[in-house]
Write a protein that holds these residues in place. Sequence first.
Motif, mmCIF file in Angstrom:
data_model
loop_
_atom_site.group_PDB
_atom_site.id
_atom_site.type_symbol
_atom_site.label_atom_id
_atom_site.label_comp_id
_atom_site.label_asym_id
_atom_site.label_seq_id
_atom_site.Cartn_x
_atom_site.Cartn_y
_atom_site.Cartn_z
ATOM 1 N N LEU A 145 -10.060 18.723 -11.397
ATOM 2 C CA LEU A 145 -11.149 18.204 -13.159
ATOM 3 C C LEU A 145 -9.559 17.954 -13.260
ATOM 4 N N GLY A 146 -10.264 16.722 -14.779
ATOM 5 C CA GLY A 146 -8.796 16.237 -15.724
ATOM 6 C C GLY A 146 -8.004 15.522 -15.114
ATOM 7 N N SER A 179 -7.165 12.870 -14.276
ATOM 8 C CA SER A 179 -6.565 11.144 -14.506
ATOM 9 C C SER A 179 -5.803 11.573 -16.148
ATOM 10 N N MET A 180 -5.971 12.191 -16.810
ATOM 11 C CA MET A 180 -5.230 13.205 -18.266
ATOM 12 C C MET A 180 -3.970 13.062 -17.539
ATOM 13 N N ALA A 181 -3.987 14.240 -16.108
ATOM 14 C CA ALA A 181 -2.537 15.197 -15.830
ATOM 15 C C ALA A 181 -1.544 13.940 -15.721
ATOM 16 N N ARG A 225 -1.737 10.566 -16.998
ATOM 17 C CA ARG A 225 -1.147 10.372 -18.146
ATOM 18 C C ARG A 225 0.155 10.572 -18.595
#
Lengths: 404, 365, 470
Positions: free
Chosen positions: B344-345, B347-349, B351
């Motif tokens: 999960l997440g 793509s934010m990681a 960034r």
Amino acid sequence: MVKAIESCVHCGFCLAVCPTYNVLGEEMDSPRGRIYLMKSVLEGKIEQEDAQPYIDRCLGCTACVPACPSGVQYGELLIGYRGQSEAQRNRPLLDRVQRTMIRETLPYPDRFRLAAQAGRIGSLFEQALPEQMRAMIGLLPQQLPPAQPMPEIYPAKGPRRACVAFLSGCVQTVLAPDINHATLRVLAENGVETIIPRGQGCCGSMMMHIGETPLAQQLARKNLDVFPTDVDAIVTNAAGCGSGMHEYGLLFAHDPAEEQARAFAERVQDVTVFLDSLGFRPPQPLPQPMKVIYQDACHLLHAQGIQAPPRRLLGSVPNLTLLELNDGGLCCGSAGTYNLEQPEIAGELGRRKAERIIRLGADAVVSGNIGCLTQIRTHLEAKNQAIPLYHTIQLLDLAYHGAI
Amino acid sequence: MSLQPQTIADVQDIVRAGGHLLPRGGGSKPGLSTPTRGTTSIELRNLAGILEYEPGEYTFTAYAGTPVAEVATELARNGQYMPFDPLLAGHGATLGGTVAANTAGSGRYRYGGVRDFILGVRFVDGQGQLVRSGGKVVKNAAGFDLSKFMVGSLGRYGIMVEMSFKVFPRPAVYHTLMLRYGSLADALQATFRLSAAPFEPDAVDLEPQPDKSCQFLLRVGGLESTLPDRIDRLRTFFNDQSAAIDQAHILKGDEETALWIGINEFEWTPSQTDAVVKVPLSPRQVVDLDRAVPDSIRRYTCAGHVAWLAVSKVELLADTLTRLNLTGLRLTGEPGDVILGSRLGLSMAQRVKQALDPAAVFGEA
Amino acid sequence: MNEQKRLSVIKTPFLDALREIYPADRLLAGSVQALAYESDALTAFNARPQAVVLPETPDEVIETVRLCSREQIPFVARGSGTSLSGGSLPVAEGIVIALNRLNRIKRIDAETRVAVVEPGVINLDISRAAEPYGLYYAPDPSSQSICTIGGNLAFNSGGAHCLKYGMTSNHILGMTVVLADGEVVTLGSASLEGVGVGPDLVGLFVGSEGLFGIALEITVRLLPKPERYCTVMAAYDDLGTAGDAVAQVVASGLLPGAMEIMDRLAIKAAEAAVHAGYPPDAAAIVIVELEGETRQVDEEFKALQAVIQASGARHIHIAKDADERARIWKGRKSAFSAVGRLSPDYIVQDGVVPRGHLGHALTEINRLSREYGLEVANVFHAGDGNLHPLILFDGNQAGALERAEALAGEILRMCVALGGSITGEHGVGMEKKAYMTTMFNETDMDTMKAIRMQMDPGLIANRGKMFPGD
Ligand SMILES: Cc1cc2nc3c(=O)[nH]c(=O)nc-3n(C[C@H](O)[C@H](O)[C@H](O)COP(=O)(O)OP(=O)(O)OC[C@H]3O[C@@H](n4cnc5c(N)ncnc54)[C@H](O)[C@@H]3O)c2cc1C
Ligand code: SF4
Ligand code: SF4
């Protein structure tokens, strides 16, 4: 007004208790927002006309006053502002007709009786009428109870413990004359003699709240004249009247009658407060257990801080269990003429209140204000719920007489 | 290849020189810290030591390479402890490794995990810059909270060199209540009943047994004078529920201490060859997961909020986790894919990765 | 023609696109409406947005953010607008996304102690909903009766009872957010371990002050209601001594649920507001509350009593029942607003110092107050070392605000010099952005900026906050 505005620190604590904010969730319809708008109007930053819809939507329930840690006297601010702005505003025709109807009928029992009967006939055409007028008619009972003239003096039962003067009110006299008579009987049971001064009239508080200051003064002046000063209290059973009369001092600020008005205001007491402090004599036990919801009327709870006394009176009745709605005394949407002027929000609040009541499940709902009772009845009926409703004093009266 | 910086400046120099780097603390979680070919290991064990410790503040600051055992000893001297209950202290786990792998033990149940006790961090980013985030006081809301971000970061976003923690006074004594339930589901039910009860256990662990029954461990800490009464109440509470198949058993003293040390040191895992995988999950998912991994040794800590599995077939587990929409972290075993299952997440990681280590000196997000 | 009507005919491509998403009554573009949203609880700043929208579903928020991203229009998420640092101050050319109608509690799983809520849910409403299960949501900002969980999350808000179980961040397990460029990501889980594997993105998002995007759905952890509270109120003749007393309690090895201090001015204001029963003649009171299992609390109370008695307290009072406890806390929680009774304006500071320096810091604030000729009321989370000096001034006097701000600045610098922080829980917002560089060096700041650029390349989310010169 300046003082009230200046002491607002914009913290938002009042938002939580504001019924219109609860329904609409927007800043202009919150106490903080309204204060900000009124301030901006007074400072000339915005047009009065543009701010008006939001001020109009205020119920005047004053729930925001006790909620405010900074001591902002919102009620005073609102009355002052409305008084000032009413003079200058230009209302649409329909509004004007309705206000005139309210102004010319509500304060006068005889006229209101006539109008109410006409309204019933009018309901035949209900579908053809605009929303606001329909709301007015929807609130009227199917059938008006017969008028019941009041005596001039109602004696105490047994030895006299106190003597009070009683405000018989206006709308309530027409819609539920029984409440007044129940009040006399309950007072008598408690050894209280009651005087009902002749020549008294509407207390004027409703007019005060909708910004009709001159009319309010005119009505109040009459009462200042006819009420005796040598009684233990001036007693009322109508929440709105009680809180309005407490504001007589403000209504007559800078008027020669100010002193007299203040003295009058100090003697005014809600009947439950009076009985509670006198030492209430509990009625006989109810024949069977009964669960009762006590619905706080805004004008008792918020405007006068009356929370415990009515609960104590009811709680003292053997076999009666009080249930709490636990909604922070959120307004039911009745609020004087509000359900006439803002039917949508009033309807939403009424619906929410009815839902809570139904969820809690009770044998009866009790409140200290006829407006609340009417509003709640309407919304319970809309959900096909036939829970009986009583004025606090009515239920006590029935208990004394074993009639419940 | 391995390098052993002595100072923060050394770490910065190493990073500036580039390459593919993997920080390593005590090596207690080999799956995470063993370098693969082409990767250089940065050994942080020389960057160790407590820098500040003020017992009256309930805080300390230490270099990342400091062994948690050393910190624990120092804290214990002042009646304090790390409530997140760091794992593998006996295997040489360091503070840095504990934060990077997010390895909190059963005791995290009471007050929270690593993320809940870290206050600040200094780390060297992918360009060799020394960055600070957070602070040294127990409360601080200034700036983005990169210290929390670093919890579980697996060394892939920067090399932590120094960190500050909050600590608490340590309970004077512990007792452990042991019960046995007929099944894992029954034991879970017991934790559910506990959820609104006023008890304040430090740890609630479930150990499924080969015979399908389930051991239930409840650790309670507190003042010596009150503990017997509290334990008694708990026992009554569970007796009343009467689903347990054995009489409650109470452990105290050294035996009790040894039990929990053993758990934290992974002594419950059968052999060196199996990999230990941590899987955070909702207790609602425990039964499904448990059914899917019957061959592994399992334990569920935090009343079923974290699963620990010792498995021999990691690929199978990875598929299972993906299917159940869960994520696992493999702590031991060979280096390689250590994050298993769904992510999960990500793509934010990625960034953040771009901001901290655009050249991917520390590997992929 | 009234304003509402005038506006409905104003056409810009952006407003037209908003009209595609929102019906007229949920797209507020009038100047009166914008005016109502021009400030949060810090009225020293104001700016009127070009529109305010009232989404009722997460999808509407997502669409709005995507539109803003496409058109490069700045947006500010808003909860109840109780930020004390100007966090929800609008951007003049941008819009406000008011989340108050996204206020559904979607799920309470009592057995696993989690709740899933929308961002506009009021903090206290979570506890109210959890109450029938014997659970509650622990972080309790004084504004908890009205502030939203979204606002709490953005600021990592604290409260009186954060000593033992931590701040907002320690209670958020997972969330779904829309990042500033419109991407929707799910972080964390319904496990107590939250993210658990991989970098803690929940921890990073919490406290990011709305600069990364908007939280749409939030999973929080609930706690069982403590069996017993023991609330002790101790009066002191001197504020410094009260500060030292707190340090002594902490050093004694006790772990109270809350530990608060109020000074004379704050006591006076709170007493006028709610009649909490505080001793009116005390220079300061310390409120300490133990919570937990009855047996444990009763025993801890003995130890606490000894510490307090030795700390120079003039008078010690123990709340005798739940009502009295509620009154004591109501007074404390009303204190900020109640100070409005004493002064037309004030600014609240939020610096943190190591607890051992509390006494010193308070003495120093006192000195600065005299030096600047401005009264300062103190009411704060002493157990955390989190100061809340309220600097009183009259905004109608020329230069008064500037003097108050200068005094505030000195206090903040002192906090940093003592090894603390410029903000413990109210966030940086507009108000403290100039002081970020006293805490963080250029590299630290650049790193944070780089992360922000990754999340929000157009700098449209809450532009102008947190970073100096922005
Ligand atoms: C009298 C008073 C007492 C207070 N006491 C305390 C206290 O004890 N402790 C404490 O910590 N604070 C306290 N505060 C400050 C304030 O209440 C908190 O900061 C609170 O969290 C703000 O919530 P809100 O809903 O009002 O948010 P707002 O003020 O509307 O917004 C705050 C910030 O959050 C952002 N935001 C809002 N919703 C979201 C979302 N869904 N996603 C992303 N960003 C979002 C906004 O953009 C803004 O930057 C107090 C304030 C007042 C007025
Ligand atoms: S609670 Fe009082 S001070 Fe606060 S915003 Fe409302 S009116 Fe203003
Ligand atoms: S009087 Fe009632 S409706 Fe009006 S602002 Fe106050 S709380 Fe809201």
